[in-house]
Write a protein that holds these residues in place. Structure first.
Motif, short mmCIF file in Angstrom:
data_model
loop_
_atom_site.label_atom_id
_atom_site.label_comp_id
_atom_site.label_asym_id
_atom_site.label_seq_id
_atom_site.Cartn_x
_atom_site.Cartn_y
_atom_site.Cartn_z
N THR A 1 -9.49 -6.72 1.66
CA THR A 1 -8.88 -5.61 2.39
C THR A 1 -8.22 -4.65 1.40
O THR A 1 -8.05 -4.96 0.22
CB THR A 1 -7.81 -6.12 3.36
OG1 THR A 1 -6.73 -6.70 2.60
CG2 THR A 1 -8.39 -7.17 4.31
N ASP A 2 -7.79 -3.49 1.88
CA ASP A 2 -7.08 -2.56 1.02
C ASP A 2 -5.77 -3.17 0.52
O ASP A 2 -5.35 -2.92 -0.61
CB ASP A 2 -6.79 -1.25 1.77
CG ASP A 2 -8.02 -0.39 1.92
OD1 ASP A 2 -9.10 -0.76 1.39
OD2 ASP A 2 -7.93 0.66 2.59
N THR A 3 -5.13 -3.97 1.35
CA THR A 3 -3.90 -4.65 0.92
C THR A 3 -4.20 -5.62 -0.21
O THR A 3 -3.43 -5.72 -1.18
CB THR A 3 -3.26 -5.39 2.09
OG1 THR A 3 -2.88 -4.44 3.09
CG2 THR A 3 -2.02 -6.16 1.65
N ARG B 1 -3.09 6.05 -2.08
CA ARG B 1 -2.02 5.57 -1.19
C ARG B 1 -0.86 5.00 -1.99
O ARG B 1 0.29 5.00 -1.52
CB ARG B 1 -2.58 4.53 -0.22
CG ARG B 1 -3.57 5.12 0.78
CD ARG B 1 -4.20 4.06 1.64
NE ARG B 1 -3.25 3.43 2.55
CZ ARG B 1 -3.59 2.47 3.43
NH1 ARG B 1 -4.85 2.05 3.48
NH2 ARG B 1 -2.68 1.96 4.21
N LEU C 1 0.80 -1.21 0.00
CA LEU C 1 0.00 0.00 0.00
C LEU C 1 0.84 1.27 0.00
O LEU C 1 0.31 2.36 0.21
CB LEU C 1 -0.95 0.01 1.21
CG LEU C 1 -2.26 -0.75 1.00
CD1 LEU C 1 -2.96 -0.98 2.32
CD2 LEU C 1 -3.17 0.01 0.04
N ARG D 1 -13.60 4.22 -2.50
CA ARG D 1 -12.67 3.24 -1.91
C ARG D 1 -11.55 2.91 -2.88
O ARG D 1 -10.36 2.85 -2.49
CB ARG D 1 -13.45 1.96 -1.55
CG ARG D 1 -12.52 0.81 -1.13
CD ARG D 1 -12.84 0.27 0.22
NE ARG D 1 -11.85 -0.70 0.64
CZ ARG D 1 -12.05 -2.04 0.65
NH1 ARG D 1 -13.23 -2.52 0.32
NH2 ARG D 1 -11.09 -2.84 1.06
N SER E 1 -9.17 5.80 -3.07
CA SER E 1 -8.37 5.95 -1.85
C SER E 1 -7.20 4.97 -1.83
O SER E 1 -6.10 5.32 -1.38
CB SER E 1 -9.24 5.77 -0.61
OG SER E 1 -9.69 4.43 -0.48
N VAL E 2 -7.41 3.75 -2.34
CA VAL E 2 -6.30 2.79 -2.43
C VAL E 2 -5.27 3.27 -3.46
O VAL E 2 -4.06 3.27 -3.19
CB VAL E 2 -6.82 1.39 -2.79
CG1 VAL E 2 -5.66 0.44 -3.10
CG2 VAL E 2 -7.67 0.82 -1.66
#
Length: 333
Positions: A295-297, A68, A12, A61, A64-65
């Motif tokens: 998950t974001d990961t 990052r 991330l 979402r 936002s990923v």
């Protein structure tokens, strides 16, 4: 499948690299693949559209990923993005994502008479306005749907709204609108807009005009053009710019002046499919991951794996390349 090496210890964290080590900082995000026009080069009559579009929260979402991972600029595309009834909310959510510095929209301007001010207030900083002709007859030849007068009013509304940047995108087609180029330049410059002329890509009907030929044609019409020493606003995309008496004139030349070597972008379609290259079909289903509890990961790893398959360049000029491509509407501009 390959991955850029070395892979960050935390997936991330920036930078986001593709298979050739190019740094990706620009996301083109399609919010719908439907359109109120039917331009011959973009939206085939047979195109039915995707059924399961992302929600504003899912767009937020995903962005936002990407932010990052180092994405700093987001462009909302379509289809025609302004036909989404929640487009102002989508733009506002994305503009508020930490790390996103600029939000742009590419639009046919048909809804800007109503939405130019709300979108600017939502945080949109740039509009790219599609206008291929000033002639009603030629417009109807290009698209059986839409209204030219409404488009022109929408463009003027965007000028009055005070955007930081306005650009006029013209897809040039031989024997259709190529002789209108000087008039389109004058129309744009009179409004403080930068016109840009795009070589037709092999997604639909029509014959392209090579940029070098178009520049000669413009100069022969009596309009002097002087090449800029450096690309104007290099972060804005692959255009090269020339100086005319009324301002800059841009040219985007995907066929004759391939710019893949400097590619800094990735695309996400309106249903969440990530496409690492405009000229291919490889994808990653981000929507399925989100709705499956990723998950974001997990999302970051899927993004990195997809970009690990990004080719060195498109294959638009190869024989039969167009038959293997989705329409522009299906890809997301």
């Amino acid at each position: 499948m390959t991955l850029p090496s070395p892979l960050p210890r935390d997936p991330l964290t920036a930078p986001l690299l593709d298979a050739q080590g190019r740094t990706i900082t620009y996301l083109r995000l399609s919010v719908t693949d439907r359109c109120n026009f039917r331009c011959t080069y973009c939206s085939p009559a047979s195109w039915g559209g995707k059924k399961d579009l992302l929600t504003p929260g899912e767009f937020e979402r995903i962005v936002s990923v990407f932010a990052r991972l180092g994405i700093r600029r987001v462009r909302l595309t379509g289809g025609e993005p302004l036909i989404r009834p929640d487009i102002v909310e989508v733009a506002q959510r994305i503009a508020a994502v930490p790390g996103v510095e600029r939000v742009a929209i590419t639009t046919n301007a048909s809804h800007l008479e109503r939405l130019a001010v709300p979108l600017r207030e939502a945080g949109v900083t740039q509009l790219n306005l599609s206008l291929d002709t000033l002639s009603e007859a030629t417009f109807r030849r290009i698209s059986k749907q839409g209204d030219l007068a409404t488009i022109l009013r929408g463009i003027d509304a965007s000028v009055a709204a005070g955007y930081a940047s306005l650009k006029l995108n013209v897809v040039v087609m031989r024997g259709v609108n190529d002789l209108e180029v000087p008039a389109l330049i004058a129309h744009a410059h009179a409004r403080g807009i930068v016109p840009r002329f795009i070589e037709l890509m092999p997604f639909g009907q029509g014959t392209p005009v090579p940029t070098a030929e178009l520049v000669e044609q413009i100069q022969a019409s009596g309009l002097p053009l002087v090449p800029e020493d450096a690309r104007h606003d290099v972060t804005s995309g692959p255009a090269s710019y020339w100086r005319a008496p009324g301002g800059l004139v841009g040219f985007i030349s995907p066929l004759t002046q391939n710019f893949c070597g400097g590619c800094n972008r990735v695309r996400v379609a309106s249903n969440g499919d990530l496409r690492s290259c405009l000229g291919g079909r490889a994808q990653a289903p981000l929507h399925a991951l989100i709705r499956g509890g990723a998950t974001d990961t997990d999302l970051a790893l899927a993004i990195r794996h997809a970009l690990g398959e990004k080719p060195e360049g498109h294959r638009f000029t190869e024989p039969g390349a167009g038959t293997s491509l989705l329409s522009m509407m299906g890809i997301g501009g």
